[in-house]
Every structure is written in C-alpha cells, then in structure tokens.
Write a protein that holds these residues in place. Structure first.
Motif, mmCIF file in Angstrom:
data_model
loop_
_atom_site.group_PDB
_atom_site.id
_atom_site.type_symbol
_atom_site.label_atom_id
_atom_site.label_comp_id
_atom_site.label_asym_id
_atom_site.label_seq_id
_atom_site.Cartn_x
_atom_site.Cartn_y
_atom_site.Cartn_z
ATOM 1 N N GLY A 83 -25.642 71.984 -13.245
ATOM 2 C CA GLY A 83 -26.429 70.774 -13.049
ATOM 3 C C GLY A 83 -27.625 70.971 -12.149
ATOM 4 N N ARG A 111 -20.408 65.315 -12.502
ATOM 5 C CA ARG A 111 -20.465 66.740 -12.854
ATOM 6 C C ARG A 111 -19.069 67.340 -12.769
ATOM 7 N N ASN A 129 -23.747 66.851 -20.886
ATOM 8 C CA ASN A 129 -23.610 67.921 -19.897
ATOM 9 C C ASN A 129 -24.920 68.283 -19.197
#
Length: 580
Positions: free
Chosen positions: A152, A234, A224
C-alpha cells in the motif's frame, strides 16, 4: 486433538514432502516440527508459502512482516498451514546502480524458492515497484496457485500548505532550487514531508501503478491497489488474501488461468486510464513472457491509444493515492472502462469470478479525483509507442505527463554520451543549449548502464530553468521514475550499447518528434546513418564477472521486457525427488 482435513480433489503437492511414513517424509516433517508445529498440520491440509520482500533496506516494504502475520491468520482460518519465506528485495530508493538491474535476480529467487519448497500455493507480498513484477514473474514461471497483496501507499505529505507527492515533489523542488525559486535550506526542510508513513510512493508512480496492474490483471483481490499502508483495511486485505489462497489451491486456480491475453489488454487500458508509469510497459512485457504470451509494444499502442486518463493524480494531476482510495480506487476505474466497452468483462480473477463481477456495483465518491470522461486529463492517455529511424524497435512516451506544445517538435540535438557526461556539463553556463533543443542521453539502457536506470527525465540546465521553462524534449534509452513528468522519450530501442541508431546521434543533428504520428526521426540520410553505424564502437566494456556480467550478457532489450533470455516461458512446478 487431531485435525480432520477437508476432502481434496487431488493429491496435494506438499504431500510429496510430508505424506506417508517413509524416511524422506519423516525427515521433512521432523525438521519442520522443531518450530513447534503440531503433527496434524502435516496431515493433509494445504501448505501455503508467503513470499515476503520485507527488508529494512527496502523502506517501502519495511512493514510487510506485519502484513505477513495477517495473511497467516487467514490461511489458518481456512484450514491451511502458512510458511513464510524471504526473497531478495530490490529497493528503488537504496539499491545501486539501479533496482531494475536486480528485478530479474529477485524473479529468479522467487521462482526457485516456490518450485523447490514444499508448498501448494503462494501469497506474494510486494510493495516497492520492482518487487511486484519480480514476484509475478517468478510465480508465473512455476504456475502454482498464487495471489498478490500489496503493502500500500504511504499517507499524503504536506509542506507549507501544499500536498507533497513522494518522488514528484523531489523532482519539482530540486528544479526549483536550481532555478533560484527555493533555497537549499527549504529543500532540506521539505524532506520530512516527503515520506511520512510506511508504504510506497503516494503518487501514481511505478509502485502504485504496478499494484494497479496486479489488480487489473486479476492477480490481487478487488480494491487491493489503493488502500494506504497504515489503514486498518490494508490488514483486512491481507487477512482475506490468506483465506482466499486456500480455496485457490483447492480449485487449482493458477496464474496461467488468470493472466491471459485479455487480462493483459485490460491492464494496458487501465494503465492509460490511471496515467500509470511508463515502467509498466517493461514489466508487463516481462510478465507476459513468463506466462508464454505474445505481448508486444504494438499491443500497448493499440489498446491504450484511445483511452482517456481520468485519474487526477500526481505526476499527471493534482491528487495523491489517499484521495484515490477514498474516491473508490481502481474498481471505479475498471467499472468506467467496462461501461465504455474497454474492458474484457469475462476475464477471470483470483476471486474465482470475473473482473466485471467484482466492480459492477461500485460508485465514484469524488469526481475531482476520478474524473468524468469529458474532463479527462488526456483524451488519449495511453503510452505512446514511437518508431522511426531513431527507434526502429520502438520508444515510449507518456502523453498525460508531457507538455502539449512539445508533442510535435523539431529541435537541435544536445548529446550526452552517458550519465557522467550529463552530470559534468549540465550546469555549465557555457553549454550550447536553449529551450528549443532536444536533450539526448546515451548508454543508459539495460546493457549500457547496466540496468537501465531512471535517469531519462534529465533535469534541465539552470540557465533555462531561470527563464521559467520547465520542460524540454528529452530522449534516451533509459527509464524514468513513475513519479516523474515531462516530454520524455524513453526505452529507445535498440539501445545504445547494442549499436542502435541512438548511439550515433551527434550534437547539432536535427530530431523530429511527432507523437500523434508516432514518429521519432533523426534528420540525416539513410546513407549517413548507415555510415555512422558502421564506424560505431561500444562506449563501455562488459563487466568481467559476477551478476553484472550475467546481466550484461543475457538481458534482452526493453521492447521485450528486459528479462533474461533464459528465463522466458513457464517451467512449471515439477522438482526432482530427494533421498536421504
């Protein structure tokens, strides 16, 4: 208390290691048990590898150990046995001479670890931009069930009331210092705002682009790509990924089932819509090569040419990944493509359903972040593939990051023979250059650098920056960071070190760029070009030994993905028997 495994439709691969009472089976089980694992964990449940690129020397991935624990929760819940293992972690921000040189090394590590170890499927933990393609390349070459979860992006940066994009503002502030618009002290002060949380670049740089490519390919769960690294969602994504991989093993759902030609076409169109990095070109070509698909630069131009760039993120736009997530993230973009007839809706994903099943009900929560088509940043946002006598095998340019007035341009070449020559001369006030010139950088391709560093977005001379000029046409066989911007022609092929036409460009030559016509032309006669090429000699010698020598000898050109020639194709999961 014993575990009763669910019935499986076939014998699990891991049972070749752990099944039965043979000497080899007892050998394998007994050593694993020294970690405190109960005996029933080896009694028929799937063994799932967690391929982790965690490293404190890869800052974007430094939080992946926590995500690995969340993946383990999901695997255990679904009835599997998680086993985490490390692989080489190429860091864009710390690895020299360039992380790209080690993408293939990481992919080799991933492939051999998956094939040689006792796993039935694998979860790929990636973040920093080279780790995502490397893990997908390695997994594709083995073709066991695989799913990717990204680390992320980091949170937004802020400096003096301005949002700061990692990478993008590094280039902007650096140019401002050279132009006299910002002091060196202010530049240092701004440093603290550039990377203020765990995660990868918060712009639509290569890391966010490749996370988006993994999702568009169907190799990651829907949503995602954009969840910030420090957002609790996340961790939820990692947890759900752990659950899902166990079902993928049961269904024998493999990368080759998911990464089809339609899936790659979806990814190419997605890259255009998000204003994604030019690095995606090289990485997707390499991944396709591992799957055994015929994906070419022509596919990039054909699929992306008429796709508008609707994601208003730096470096092409003004927002950052945090806003992209809040607006709905990549599923909104995929829905937009599907509604426009630009998505292969039937493409399979790791969910077991189609990509359209995943996105048909999502909503856009911020139309200043994910723009309506009529307000697109670029009407034709796909990567432009240029050809001509200067790039017979192709070169690329990102229209959404370029200056419209420079998209058709003719200018005098100012040539730098390599990056050291550029650094030695660019600040010279006597350099014979003005804003109409074309800056040319040689010997920065895969073989020439070696590794094809992100130096293609050459900084402009200070004397030009002081005029208020912020962009010029720049041409090289290098790459540029996905966080960078400008009218920059990259990946010129064949590269200089292979004797491509770029190698014989001279200062004073006239060069013509016509993006609409997809043309890149050196304005000399065919006879003159042939004569120069006949007299050409390599600028540098091949490394004598070590990995650099292997890389120099076996790396292919960027037009095919810059993979090693001996790694193209899928070699499968079969491994030789062992006896103790």
């Amino acid at each position: 208390m014993s575990f009763t495994p669910a019935p499986w439709p076939r014998k699990l691969r891991s049972q070749e290691w752990f099944g039965g009472t043979s000497k080899d089976a007892i050998y394998h089980r007994s050593w694993m048990k020294n970690q405190g694992l109960p005996a029933d964990l080896f009694d028929g449940r799937p063994v799932v590898g967690i391929c982790n690129t965690w490293s404190e020397l890869t800052p974007c991935n430094a939080h992946l150990r926590d995500l690995a624990e969340r993946v383990k929760f999901g695997i255990y819940e679904a009835g599997g046995l998680p086993v985490e293992f490390p692989v080489f972690s190429p860091s864009e921000s710390t690895l020299r001479p360039t992380a790209m040189m080690y993408r293939n090394l990481c992919a080799m590590d991933v492939e051999e670890a998956i094939r040689g170890k006792c796993m039935d499927g694998v979860v790929l933990l990636a973040g920093c931009d080279k780790t995502t393609p490397a893990l997908l390349m390695g997994a594709a070459s083995v073709d066991l069930p695989a799913i990717l979860v990204s680390g992320g992006p980091m949170l937004n940066g802020h400096f003096r009331g301005e949002k700061v994009g990692s990478g993008t503002h590094l280039w902007r502030f650096s140019e401002a210092v050279k132009a006299g618009e910002m002091t060196a002290e202010e530049f240092v002060e701004a440093e603290a705002s550039m990377s203020r949380s765990p995660g990868s670049c918060n712009t639509m740089g290569t890391a966010s682009t490749m996370a988006s490519m993994a999702e568009a390919l169907g190799m990651a769960l829907s949503g995602n790509a954009a969840i910030p690294a420090v957002d609790s969602r996340r961790r939820v994504m990692a947890h759900l990924t752990g659950r899902r991989i166990v079902d993928m093993v049961k269904d024998d759902l493999k990368p080759s089932d998911i990464m089809t030609k339609p899936a790659f076409e979806n990814a190419i169109r997605t890259n255009a819509a998000i204003g994604g990095s030019t690095n995606a070109v090289i990485h997707l070509l390499a991944i396709a090569g591992r799957v055994g698909l015929d994906l070419t630069l022509d596919d990039w131009d054909r699929c992306g040419r008429d796709v508008p760039t609707v994601v208003n993120l730096m470096p092409s736009g003004k927002h950052l990944m945090e806003e992209f997530f809040y607006a709905g993230g990549l599923p909104v973009v995929l829905k937009r493509l599907g509604e426009a007839g630009l998505l292969h809706r039937e493409a399979l994903t790791v969910s077991g359903g189609t990509i359209w099943d995943e996105v048909r009900e999502v909503r856009n929560w911020n139309e200043d972040v994910i723009l309506p088509v009529e307000k697109a940043l670029a009407k034709s946002g796909g990567i432009a593939v240029l050809k001509g006598n200067l790039a017979p095998l192709g070169a690329v340019l990102k229209p959404s990051a370029a200056t419209p007035s420079l998209m058709q341009h003719r200018g005098r070449a100012v040539v730098f023979e390599d990056i050291d020559d550029y650094k030695a001369r660019i600040n010279d006030e006597d350099l014979d250059i003005d804003e109409s010139c074309v800056m040319v950088l040689k010997n920065c391709g895969p073989r020439g650098y070696p590794g094809m560093a992100e130096v293609g977005n050459m900084g402009l001379p200070p004397k030009i920056l002081r005029k208020g000029i912020t962009d010029m046409v720049r041409i090289s066989d290098a790459r540029m960071s996905g966080t960078a911007y400008g009218t920059v022609v990259l990946h010129t092929s064949p590269e200089t070190a292979r004797g491509g036409p770029l190698a014989v460009v001279r200062s004073g030559d006239m060069i013509e760029l016509d993006v609409a016509a997809r043309r890149l032309h050196l304005d000399i006669s065919d006879e003159e070009l042939a004569a120069r090429l006949a007299d050409w000699t390599p600028h540098t010698q091949a490394p004598a030994s070590g990995y650099a020598s292997l890389y120099h000898e076996r790396v292919m050109g960027p037009e095919t993905g810059a993979d090693f020639d001996f790694l193209v194709g899928c070699r499968g999961s079969a491994v030789g028997k062992e006896s103790h």
